[in-house]
Scaffold this motif. Structure first.
Motif, PDB file in Angstrom:
ATOM      1  N   ARG A 188       0.831  -1.206   0.000  1.00 29.27           N
ATOM      2  CA  ARG A 188       0.000   0.000   0.000  1.00 29.27           C
ATOM      3  C   ARG A 188       0.862   1.251   0.000  1.00 29.27           C
ATOM      4  O   ARG A 188       2.011   1.229   0.438  1.00 29.27           O
ATOM      5  N   THR A 190       0.730   5.673   0.545  1.00 30.13           N
ATOM      6  CA  THR A 190       0.045   6.881   1.014  1.00 30.13           C
ATOM      7  C   THR A 190       0.866   8.090   0.590  1.00 30.13           C
ATOM      8  O   THR A 190       2.072   8.137   0.848  1.00 30.13           O
ATOM      9  N   SER A 319      -3.854   8.236  -4.281  1.00 28.57           N
ATOM     10  CA  SER A 319      -3.843   8.534  -2.849  1.00 28.57           C
ATOM     11  C   SER A 319      -3.936  10.031  -2.602  1.00 28.57           C
ATOM     12  O   SER A 319      -4.704  10.494  -1.748  1.00 28.57           O
ATOM     13  N   THR A 325      -5.139   5.957   1.757  1.00 26.12           N
ATOM     14  CA  THR A 325      -4.121   4.981   1.407  1.00 26.12           C
ATOM     15  C   THR A 325      -4.662   4.094   0.295  1.00 26.12           C
ATOM     16  O   THR A 325      -5.826   3.692   0.315  1.00 26.12           O
TER      17      THR A 325
END
Length: 334
Positions: A188, A190, A319, A325
Motif C-alpha cells: 500500500r 500513502t 492517494s 491509502t
C-alpha cells in the motif's frame, strides 16, 4: 558486434548517445527524432545516419534500439520494436498510463525479446554498493528505508503539463529504488503533496513538494521525499535501517575539500544536476544492457519492474487525489 539505433535526439537522447559510443562494444548505425534537424545533427556527431523510426524498426540488421523519445511514445515503440525482433532499452517510465503499460508488458513478453527499462540510479556505484551490502546481510533484515531526491530547480511549466505529474516523472526513480532494494512492490501507498515552489505548477494540476509512505506486507516501510527546489544542488541520499545496523549513501559533492576552523566545518555543495551526478551510471547501465543482450542473460531492470514502479506512481496519484491509502493490487502489476 551489435548494431544499435537511438530513437530520440533530445537532451536525454544525447546523454545516451555519449554512453552508446564510448565503449566500442556496439555500432550506433542510426538516429531518429521527430525533429529531423536534431536527428541529423546528433547522427553526424556520432558517425551514424539519420533515419525514420519506421526505417529503423524495419531494418533486420539493427539488433537493438534505445528509446529516449517522449513518454507518450514509449509503449508503442516498445511493442513495435520487440515485434520486429529487436532488444529494447527504454527510458523511464514505461508509459503515463498503467493500463497501456500493462498491455505493452503482455505484448513484449509474448515476443520473448529482452526489454530493459532505464532506471539508471540502480547503476550508480554508491547505490549499487549499498544494495550489495544489504543483500550480503551486512545489516540484517531491512526495516526502514528513507529516500531523499530534491532537484535544484523546477522544470518549465510547459514540461510539467505533459510530464504526467511528479509521481510519474520524478518520483518514479525512487519508487523503483524502493522496490529494487526491498525486492518487490509494496502492499500500500500513502501520498501527500503540495505546490510550494511555484504556484504555476499547482495551477497546472501538479505538486512540486511531496512525501510518500510505502508499506510492504511484512511491515517494512519506505519513505520517499521529493522537492523540485533545493537551491544548494542536486540532493540524492539514501538510508536503510536494518535489524543489525544502518547503511547510507550520501550526496556526491563538487569536491572532497573540507575546511575546519574554530568557526565550524564547511564542505562543498552537492553536484548541481543529474548529468553530473549520474553520467557514470548511464554508462554502466548501457554496458549492462549490452551484456544482457549478447550473453542472453536476464535484464537487470525488467519491463515488469518498470510496470511495478508505474503502479506505485499510479497508487500515489490516486492517494493524493482521494486523501486515502491505496492498495497495490495484483492486477496493477501484470
Amino acid at each position: 558486434m551489435l548494431n544499435v539505433a537511438l530513437l530520440g535526439a533530445g537532451r536525454i537522447g544525447q546523454v545516451h548517445a555519449q554512453s552508446m559510443t564510448a565503449g566500442g562494444h556496439c555500432t550506433v548505425v542510426a538516429v531518429a527524432d521527430v525533429n529531423a534537424e536534431a536527428a541529423q545533427a546528433l547522427a553526424a556527431r556520432i558517425g551514424a545516419e539519420a533515419r525514420s523510426v519506421e526505417a529503423i524498426i524495419a531494418d533486420p540488421a539493427i539488433d537493438a534500439v534505445l528509446i529516449a523519445t517522449s513518454t507518450d511514445t514509449h509503449s508503442d515503440l516498445i511493442t513495435r520494436a520487440t515485434a520486429a525482433g529487436k532488444a529494447v532499452l527504454c527510458e523511464k517510465p514505461v508509459d503515463l498510463s498503467l493500463d497501456r503499460a500493462l498491455a505493452t508488458l503482455a505484448a513484449a513478453e509474448a515476443t520473448g525479446r529482452p526489454v530493459m527499462i532505464g532506471f539508471n540510479r540502480r547503476f550508480d556505484p554508491n547505490f549499487a554498493a549499498l544494495k550489495a551490502a544489504f543483500d550480503a546481510g551486512e545489516i540484517g533484515d531491512g526495516e526502514l528505508l528513507s529516500i531523499t531526491s530534491f532537484d535544484p530547480a523546477p522544470p518549465p511549466v510547459d514540461y510539467v503539463k505533459v510530464s504526467g505529474g511528479l509521481f510519474r516523472d520524478m518520483m518514479i526513480h525512487d519508487f523503483d529504488m524502493a522496490c529494487w532494494i526491498f525486492g518487490g512492490a509494496p502492499a500500500r501507498v500513502t501520498a501527500h503533496g503540495s505546490s510550494l515552489v511555484d504556484p504555476a505548477i499547482g495551477d497546472a494540476g501538479d505538486v512540486d513538494t511531496a512525501a510518500v509512505t510505502m508499506v510492504w506486507e511484512d511491515g517494512r516501510i519506505a519513505v520517499i521525499k521529493n522537492s523540485r527546489r533545493a537551491g544548494y544542488g542536486y540532493d540524492q541520499r539514501l538510508e536503510l535501517l536494518g535489524s543489525q545496523g544502518l547503511l547510507s549513501a550520501a550526496n556526491v559533492l563538487e569536491n572532497t575539500v573540507q575546511k575546519i576552523t574554530t568557526a565550524g566545518a564547511v564542505s562543498a555543495k552537492p553536484l548541481h544536476f543529474f548529468l553530473e551526478r549520474y553520467m557514470r551510471a548511464y554508462e554502466i547501465e548501457w554496458a549492462a544492457f549490452l551484456k544482457g543482450v549478447t550473453e542472453g542473460t536476464a535484464m537487470p531492470v525488467t519491463l515488469r519492474e518498470g510496470v511495478a514502479a508505474l503502479a506505485c506512481a499510479e497508487a500515489a496519484t490516486r492517494s493524493l487525489a482521494q486523501g486515502t491509502t491505496v492498495a497495490i493490487t495484483p492486477d496493477m502489476l501484470g
